[in-house]
Design an enzyme around this catalytic site. Sequence first.
Site, PDB file in Angstrom:
ATOM      1  N   ARG A  40       0.790  -1.220   0.000  1.00 30.02           N
ATOM      2  CA  ARG A  40       0.000   0.000   0.000  1.00 30.02           C
ATOM      3  C   ARG A  40       0.831   1.282   0.000  1.00 30.02           C
ATOM      4  O   ARG A  40       0.580   2.156  -0.815  1.00 30.02           O
ATOM      5  CB  ARG A  40      -0.928   0.006   1.227  1.00 30.02           C
ATOM      6  CG  ARG A  40      -1.966   1.102   1.203  1.00 30.02           C
ATOM      7  CD  ARG A  40      -2.816   1.100   2.473  1.00 30.02           C
ATOM      8  NE  ARG A  40      -3.454  -0.190   2.700  1.00 30.02           N
ATOM      9  CZ  ARG A  40      -4.158  -0.481   3.793  1.00 30.02           C
ATOM     10  NH1 ARG A  40      -4.285   0.429   4.742  1.00 30.02           N
ATOM     11  NH2 ARG A  40      -4.722  -1.662   3.953  1.00 30.02           N
ATOM     12  N   TYR A  69     -19.085  12.259 -13.427  1.00 27.19           N
ATOM     13  CA  TYR A  69     -19.088  13.433 -14.294  1.00 27.19           C
ATOM     14  C   TYR A  69     -17.786  13.592 -15.091  1.00 27.19           C
ATOM     15  O   TYR A  69     -17.766  14.298 -16.081  1.00 27.19           O
ATOM     16  CB  TYR A  69     -19.317  14.704 -13.473  1.00 27.19           C
ATOM     17  CG  TYR A  69     -20.635  14.733 -12.763  1.00 27.19           C
ATOM     18  CD1 TYR A  69     -21.829  14.693 -13.475  1.00 27.19           C
ATOM     19  CD2 TYR A  69     -20.691  14.805 -11.375  1.00 27.19           C
ATOM     20  CE1 TYR A  69     -23.048  14.717 -12.820  1.00 27.19           C
ATOM     21  CE2 TYR A  69     -21.900  14.832 -10.703  1.00 27.19           C
ATOM     22  CZ  TYR A  69     -23.077  14.784 -11.431  1.00 27.19           C
ATOM     23  OH  TYR A  69     -24.285  14.807 -10.790  1.00 27.19           O
ATOM     24  N   HIS A 119      -8.165  -4.200  -7.528  1.00 25.32           N
ATOM     25  CA  HIS A 119      -7.936  -3.446  -6.287  1.00 25.32           C
ATOM     26  C   HIS A 119      -9.193  -3.491  -5.408  1.00 25.32           C
ATOM     27  O   HIS A 119     -10.056  -2.607  -5.498  1.00 25.32           O
ATOM     28  CB  HIS A 119      -7.578  -1.992  -6.629  1.00 25.32           C
ATOM     29  CG  HIS A 119      -6.907  -1.252  -5.504  1.00 25.32           C
ATOM     30  ND1 HIS A 119      -5.646  -1.546  -5.064  1.00 25.32           N
ATOM     31  CD2 HIS A 119      -7.339  -0.229  -4.727  1.00 25.32           C
ATOM     32  CE1 HIS A 119      -5.302  -0.728  -4.086  1.00 25.32           C
ATOM     33  NE2 HIS A 119      -6.339   0.082  -3.853  1.00 25.32           N
TER      34      HIS A 119
END
Length: 863
Positions: A41, A131, A87
């Site tokens: 990570r 968007y 993921h």
Amino acid sequence: MIENTDNQDNQKEDGRIVQVNIEEQMKTAYIDYSMSVIVGRALPDVRDGFKPVHRRVLFGMNELGNTHNKPYKKSARVVGDVMGKYHPHGDASVYDTMVRMAQPWSLRYMLIDGQGNFGSIDGDFPAAMRYTEVRLQKIAEAMLEDLDKDTVDFTLNFDDTLEEPVVLPTRIPNLLANGASGIAVGMATNIMPHNLSELVDGLIAMIDDREITIEELIKHVKAPDFPTGGTIYGFEGVKAGFETGRGRVVVRGKIMSETSKQGKEKLIIYELPYQVNKAVLHQKIAQLVNDKVIEGISDVRDESDREGMRLVIDLKREAIPNVIINQLYKYSELQTSYGINNVVLVKGRPKILNLKDLLSEFLEFRHEVVTRRTQYLLREAEKKAHILQGYLIALDHLDEVIALIRNSTTPEIAREGLMTNFELSEIQAKAILELRLQRLTGMERDKIREEYEEIMKTIAHLKEVLADEGLRMKIIKDELEEVKKKFGDERKTEIQYLAAEMRIEDIIAEEDVVITISHLGYIKRTSAYDFRQQKRGGRGAIGGKTRDEDFIEHLFVASTHHTMLFFTEKGRLYWMKVYEIPEGEKSGKGRAIQNLITLPSDDKIRAIIDIKDLSDTEFINNHYIVLCTRNGIIKKTLLEEFSRPRQNGVNAITINEGDQLLEAKLTNGNSEIMMAIRSGRAIRFPENTVRDTGRGAIGVRGIEVDNEKDEVVGMICVDKEDKTRTVLVVSEKGYGKRTDIEEYRITNRGGKGVKTISVTDKTGPLIAILDVTEQNDLMITCKSGITIRMAVGDIREAGRATQGVRLIRMDDSDEIAAVARLDEEEEVVAAIEEAIEGTEVEGEGNATEANDTTEAVEPEPEA
């Protein structure tokens, strides 16, 4: 609950309860968790510079075909695909990663091309993923190139249904180009972004020299380069980061001042330090003004637009701009420091690496990628060649093959027949059966043969690459140069060195200059372009205005970075850097040397030596300074004795009463020394006949001086192996000549010597002796201030006993004051010639032919 093993006697094991030590259990669990965070990570891989989430986003977009030349795809679709396949974490973590890779103020080289609202440097949040739209940038595709050629290992995804790359086969040194930051468990990383062009230059330098030092690498990779520009303030912390992997870099925003039409001054902040929020900075400055921490500011407003950043600070009339700027740096985030902490994963383990280690790891990875790619291409080429070889066998037996296939009831029987009758492999037989009939035409058959020949050449080349590491490194180098050409750019962040950490030489341009020193001790340096080359016999040009009783006595060329050694007539030595000598106009008289060095009023400079680097131990321990006096004394001292400058100078030679130091020369210990006296005699003897002594010694006799009116006028030191040099002598009335050095026989030191020029009333006494080559130029200065420059090649050679040719026309009352040699290795010679090409000097006289002024004289017996 888990019980401590100390109470094992009270526990009952029924097969479902396992007794463990709670301390060991917590330690193991925490270590497993921390390693999971570190590896999976928080820390980037040293090879491609990515954390798993970045790698998965780019790989997922590549698998979707979301490349730079395809239409944009909705961010939500990409996030869902990456999250569902590779993921298995929250969608916010994936989208935040995508957003950052599309922000020009976050990444030095953006990896994602975003369309829509992706936030702002003011800290505005991006629009929701439904968007916005994204696709890969070209530079990101360069990081994914060759992924399908077995260049890197793949591993199963979280549910073992798909494969994902362990690392990307990037051609871009992304770790240093874009930097990385992350907080793991028990460790953190903070790697600064750098300029890609500089990184490529550094990698190429490392390919050319694998033993390159970090100091040499810093010449290529100068400092971090931030996407928001700014100025790096101070270099020591950056250098520490390069050398150790830990350091500190201070970055300042850029400010310029403007004056309005009404005459009011204002400051414009147009670049910010990396990761500084403009809106927060705006509020902070306003708060500082309100709290009266900073006074002198009347208004702060943000005028940023599409053209760029513009944070305007109006100043009050009494405010001093520089004071306000310094206060802004001190109290606001306009000056910010970042800790360099190069912690990365190397073979799955966290390590802290310096600049060279980081570049070496990337080069090693690229070498592995190129090797694996070549092996893959070789395998594919051999497979192709194998099939083409089968085609060729079939074409050679075309009628038999057709008959066999026609008579076979099934494809399997036909395949078996081909393998048996023509010794083909199963792959070749299958390919022949699948061969289209059109490829059996004559033209197609020729194409198959040509294709086979080409593929065999390719196989040979690939095998050559695999056998030669040098070829592989050349491929890496060529690919890096292509990366620089495609994606490289100029630095955005400037570097400002602090006075305490910068040598003055770093800011002084290195160039050749002409140094002049007058008889009364005035010194200056002048651009070499101010002097022009003229023919022998010319009138010359003014080299410096002096007082009536003064004239230019020393004139020579030196580099601004060199150290000058000044020897005085009383035997003292002083040091001065060339750049410390005041610059003056060619016609100016300069400044008194007494104002620059602690020179007594009754002493004056007699000899000057130009040394490139007094800290070069090997050089100063293998070279000598040879000194001579007017009364014929000579002395040799190791240069190392003169390598420690002192403010008040040191004693270089002990001078007897009535004597003066005349010359000082730098030698390598293997020279021949010549000394000449005013009456026209010269002596030649080996340097090794003069033993080297300390600074305080008197010296030994070099030549015999007969009477009080006679004196030594010069000394030269010529290397024994150098056969290109001749001896040039010049008389006081402007006559001179060149003579082969072999005409002067070697004698014992301290003798009378032999005739070197015929001294007459017409020539005047001997004034100078120099060793020259035909590539040298000569600079002659008269006591009237006239200076002429001429090529030594224009001066004819003549015997020892002749009076020579006229070198310069002078008035009857004038005399030559100084003669200087300009060496051929000085680039300034060519520069001057180029600068004055085609120009004509006002008042230049006509050159006089040598044989017009040469008068033969019967040689006198040698002394």
